[in-house]
Scaffold this motif. Structure first.
Motif, PDB file in Angstrom:
ATOM      1  N   ARG A  69      41.476 -21.209 -49.163  1.00 51.65           N
ATOM      2  CA  ARG A  69      40.404 -20.747 -50.029  1.00 51.65           C
ATOM      3  C   ARG A  69      40.743 -19.382 -50.616  1.00 51.65           C
ATOM      4  NH1 ARG A  69      34.851 -22.170 -49.723  1.00 51.65           N
ATOM      5  NH2 ARG A  69      35.325 -24.109 -48.678  1.00 51.65           N
TER       6      ARG A  69
ATOM      7  N   GLN B   5      35.907 -16.287 -52.686  1.00 54.96           N
ATOM      8  CA  GLN B   5      34.920 -17.353 -52.534  1.00 54.96           C
ATOM      9  C   GLN B   5      34.374 -17.439 -51.113  1.00 54.96           C
ATOM     10  OE1 GLN B   5      36.988 -20.814 -53.981  1.00 54.96           O
ATOM     11  NE2 GLN B   5      37.656 -19.634 -55.741  1.00 54.96           N
TER      12      GLN B   5
ATOM     13  N   ASP C 125      45.059 -19.042 -58.288  1.00 54.55           N
ATOM     14  CA  ASP C 125      44.615 -18.087 -57.281  1.00 54.55           C
ATOM     15  C   ASP C 125      45.766 -17.653 -56.390  1.00 54.55           C
ATOM     16  OD1 ASP C 125      41.943 -17.774 -57.910  1.00 54.55           O
ATOM     17  OD2 ASP C 125      41.375 -19.621 -56.884  1.00 54.55           O
TER      18      ASP C 125
ATOM     19  N   PRO D 194      40.506 -24.295 -65.890  1.00 57.50           N
ATOM     20  CA  PRO D 194      39.711 -24.926 -64.850  1.00 57.50           C
ATOM     21  C   PRO D 194      39.164 -23.849 -63.922  1.00 57.50           C
ATOM     22  CG  PRO D 194      42.047 -25.433 -64.587  1.00 57.50           C
ATOM     23  CD  PRO D 194      41.903 -24.679 -65.864  1.00 57.50           C
ATOM     24  N   ARG D 195      37.937 -23.987 -63.539  1.00 62.98           N
ATOM     25  CA  ARG D 195      37.249 -23.102 -62.609  1.00 62.98           C
ATOM     26  C   ARG D 195      36.866 -21.742 -63.190  1.00 62.98           C
ATOM     27  NH1 ARG D 195      39.648 -23.495 -57.359  1.00 62.98           N
ATOM     28  NH2 ARG D 195      40.060 -21.301 -57.105  1.00 62.98           N
ATOM     29  N   TYR D 196      37.787 -21.008 -63.840  1.00 63.99           N
ATOM     30  CA  TYR D 196      37.416 -19.686 -64.327  1.00 63.99           C
ATOM     31  C   TYR D 196      37.013 -19.704 -65.800  1.00 63.99           C
ATOM     32  CZ  TYR D 196      39.183 -17.752 -59.994  1.00 63.99           C
ATOM     33  OH  TYR D 196      39.377 -17.452 -58.677  1.00 63.99           O
TER      34      TYR D 196
ATOM     35  N   TRP E 236      34.327 -24.647 -68.594  1.00 62.30           N
ATOM     36  CA  TRP E 236      34.300 -25.357 -67.314  1.00 62.30           C
ATOM     37  C   TRP E 236      33.108 -24.920 -66.481  1.00 62.30           C
ATOM     38  CZ3 TRP E 236      34.387 -25.074 -62.040  1.00 62.30           C
ATOM     39  CH2 TRP E 236      34.826 -26.220 -61.373  1.00 62.30           C
ATOM     40  N   ARG E 237      32.858 -23.603 -66.459  1.00 62.55           N
ATOM     41  CA  ARG E 237      31.755 -23.099 -65.644  1.00 62.55           C
ATOM     42  C   ARG E 237      30.408 -23.599 -66.167  1.00 62.55           C
ATOM     43  NH1 ARG E 237      33.133 -16.862 -64.562  1.00 62.55           N
ATOM     44  NH2 ARG E 237      33.005 -16.950 -66.809  1.00 62.55           N
TER      45      ARG E 237
ATOM     46  N   HIS F 278      30.031 -27.196 -65.234  1.00 64.23           N
ATOM     47  CA  HIS F 278      29.801 -27.322 -63.817  1.00 64.23           C
ATOM     48  C   HIS F 278      28.370 -26.955 -63.461  1.00 64.23           C
ATOM     49  CE1 HIS F 278      32.012 -28.290 -60.246  1.00 64.23           C
ATOM     50  NE2 HIS F 278      31.344 -27.378 -59.581  1.00 64.23           N
TER      51      HIS F 278
END
Lengths: 275, 311
Positions: free
Chosen positions: A155, A159, B237, B296-298, B302-303, B306
């Motif tokens: 993770r 988060q 990440d 994706p994700r950031y 996408w946000r 979602h």
């Protein structure tokens, strides 16, 4: 390890006392003075952590508790003072120390996973020009499991909840496999379950002979969690076993008028009455 | 094809190496919240550049880069000294040192009569990417021909060398750069000095900025320190993957930006071409915008999606 030590003690009597003195002093600070912009924060602080004990460093806000840890470790400039770890200067003993900074001191948006952060605890011993390998990640994974966080290994750290982040920091310190643990407010902003989990891990460390020093804020829990205290307010006020040093008089001295007398009585009343 | 190889290819190389060396280091600058350090440091190093130039008498040269690195070290030490002795906050100490160093550079330029050399405003803003030519090249096979390669422009060879040195240094000290960027207190407690690696980063930034600056100008330098790193951050990440992605973005922007500048205007019916350095920066900016929207994700899109789905 023990057998070699006792062998030495038989053959070299002089060295034996040296050994014992060193083993009895896992973390000793002498005459530490620190000032920010000519304003003294710590004034001639001397302190020796009781070996194999869980000690709370307590004192009011601005008493220099965090500064004490940082300066003793040599992370910030000091005007004077020496720190010795098992009888040797701290600079040579960094591998035996695990330091956990305040959770708020780092940027949790950093591109790193929980496992990455725990692996950082091993960077000191990986050596120059080497990257962490499988062996190191496995060791980090074990530490994560020890704080119940193995499910969150991949993770991104931002988060995680505050309590989980604090557990990651604790796991990183465990990965360092040190003899002395210095922690700056590990209970700040964590949930009750995490607080309990962290206390359990700290007690396990002490049981296995480690020396643990914790900057602590919550006076209510001192008696429950710790065996020793070090009261600090710019200057050392008192240190010793909780029964001896955690007294209304000493608290009054450390906190001045900041504690109401009812509070002081409450804290004193929590003392076990053996007589 | 010969013409492409002789006139366009060396310019593309120049753009790619400049983008790559700045883009790679930009990751650490952005993570340390020192994104504009690249801009600031390119002013600070002026005295070092002038002194290096006096030794080498060439604008793209190793002595000049050494001078730049030296000036960066001097300025970091001066900032620390002023901060400690003068009890002033870091920002103020930086302001004093940066302007003073730049002023010393200007005076040196005047006094040594080097002022006329290539350091004019237009050059500083846009660079001279297009001026790189490789006349000894006749076919793509010359890419593997040492004597033909050695006839590449000095700028290109220098930037290639700088890129290589920077990549090797970042790989060698990856874990130290990572830990000192994330948790300097822990790093110091492990015996990994945040000061030393902060200094190493600034010196590398100074060298990259100066090497890229004379070829591609300050617009591209500043854009490349920030855009590839910020783009890559939206996509991953993991710092390791971020470094690879940002390098990829930098290389892509270098190639696509040059091609767009050279060939897009004629295709659209305009005369001539536009500034390649400017176009590379535009491509990098567009990539960043795309990442901010669609990652994706950031990414914003996408946000939103979602959020809607979960509500």
């Amino acid at each position: 390890m023990t057998s070699t030590a006792s062998l030495h003690s038989v053959t070299h009597n002089g060295r034996r006392t040296d050994h014992e003195a060193a083993a009895a002093n896992p973390f000793t600070v002498q005459g530490l003075t620190v000032a920010y912009h000519q304003k003294p924060v710590l004034w001639n602080v001397s302190f020796s952590a009781p070996v194999g004990c869980l000690t709370a460093i307590i004192g009011p806000n601005g008493a220099g508790k965090s500064t004490f840890l940082k300066a003793a470790l040599g992370l910030i400039p000091k005007l004077s003072g020496e720190t010795s770890v098992f009888g040797a200067p701290i600079k040579k003993q960094l591998a035996r120390i695990a330091y956990v900074p305040q959770r708020s001191s780092v940027d949790w948006d950093f591109p790193a996973t929980a496992l990455d952060v725990v692996t950082m605890g091993l960077y000191g011993r990986i050596g120059w020009l080497r990257w962490p390998g499988k062996r190191h990640r496995a060791a980090a994974m074990q530490s994560l499991a020890a704080v119940g966080m193995q499910a969150f290994a991949q993770r991104q750290i931002g988060q995680l909840s505050g309590g989980q982040q604090q557990r990651i920091f604790l796991a990183r310190a465990l990965a360092q496999d040190a003899d002395v643990y210095l922690m700056d407010e590990p209970f700040a902003g964590v949930d009750a379950a995490t607080e309990k989990a962290i206390v359990d891990v700290l007690h396990q460390l002490v049981v296995s002979g480690k020396t643990v020093l914790v900057v602590h804020h919550d006076l209510e829990t001192v008696r429950d969690y710790f065996s020793h205290v070090f009261l600090l307010n710019g200057q050392p006020i008192a240190s010793g076993a909780v029964e001896d040093a955690f007294t209304p008089q000493n608290l009054q001295k450390a906190y001045g008028g900041r504690l109401a007398s009812t509070q002081l009585q409450g804290l004193a009343a929590a003392a076990p009455h053996k007589a | 094809m010969d013409i492409f190889l002789q006139f366009d290819f060396p310019s593309i190389l120049l753009g790619v190496f400049a983008a790559l060396s700045c883009g790679l280091l930009g990751n650490f600058l952005v993570l340390r919240r020192q994104a504009l350090m690249g801009d600031a440091i390119s002013h600070v190093v002026l005295p070092g550049i002038v002194i290096g130039f006096l030794f080498s008498h060439a604008t793209a040269s190793w002595p000049m880069l050494l001078g730049a690195g030296g000036a960066a070290i001097v300025s970091v030490l001066l900032i620390e000294l002023i901060r400690r002795l003068g009890n002033v906050e870091p920002g103020a100490a930086m302001g004093v040192v940066f302007t003073t160093m730049f002023a010393v550079g200007v005076v040196l330029l005047e006094q040594t009569q080097t002022a006329g050399v290539h350091l004019d405003v237009e050059h500083a803003l846009y660079g001279n990417l297009e001026s790189a030519i490789w006349l000894e090249a006749y076919s793509w096979r010359d890419l593997f021909n040492l004597s033909a390669l050695s006839a590449l422009p000095e700028d290109v060879k220098l930037l290639a060398g700088v890129s290589l040195v920077l990549i090797v240094t970042v790989l060698a000290f990856f874990k130290e750069l990572k830990i000192t960027s994330f948790d300097p207190l822990l790093a110091a407690s492990l015996g990994i000095s945040p000061q030393i690696f902060g200094l190493l980063l600034i010196v590398m930034v100074a060298v990259a900025a100066v090497a890229a600056f004379s070829a591609v100008g300050s617009i591209l330098v500043i854009a490349m320190f920030i855009c590839p790193a910020a783009t890559a951050r939206m996509l991953t990440d993991s710092l390791k993957i971020q470094l690879w992605l940002s390098s990829l973005v930098a290389v892509f922007a270098g190639v696509a930006g040059y091609l767009a500048a050279a060939f897009l205007p004629p295709m659209l019916g305009f005369d001539g071409s536009v500034s390649a350095a400017g176009m590379i920066a535009v491509v990098a900016g567009l990539l960043q915008l795309a990442a901010m929207l669609f990652a994706p994700r950031y990414g914003v899109v996408w946000r939103r999606w979602h959020l809607q789905r979960s509500s």
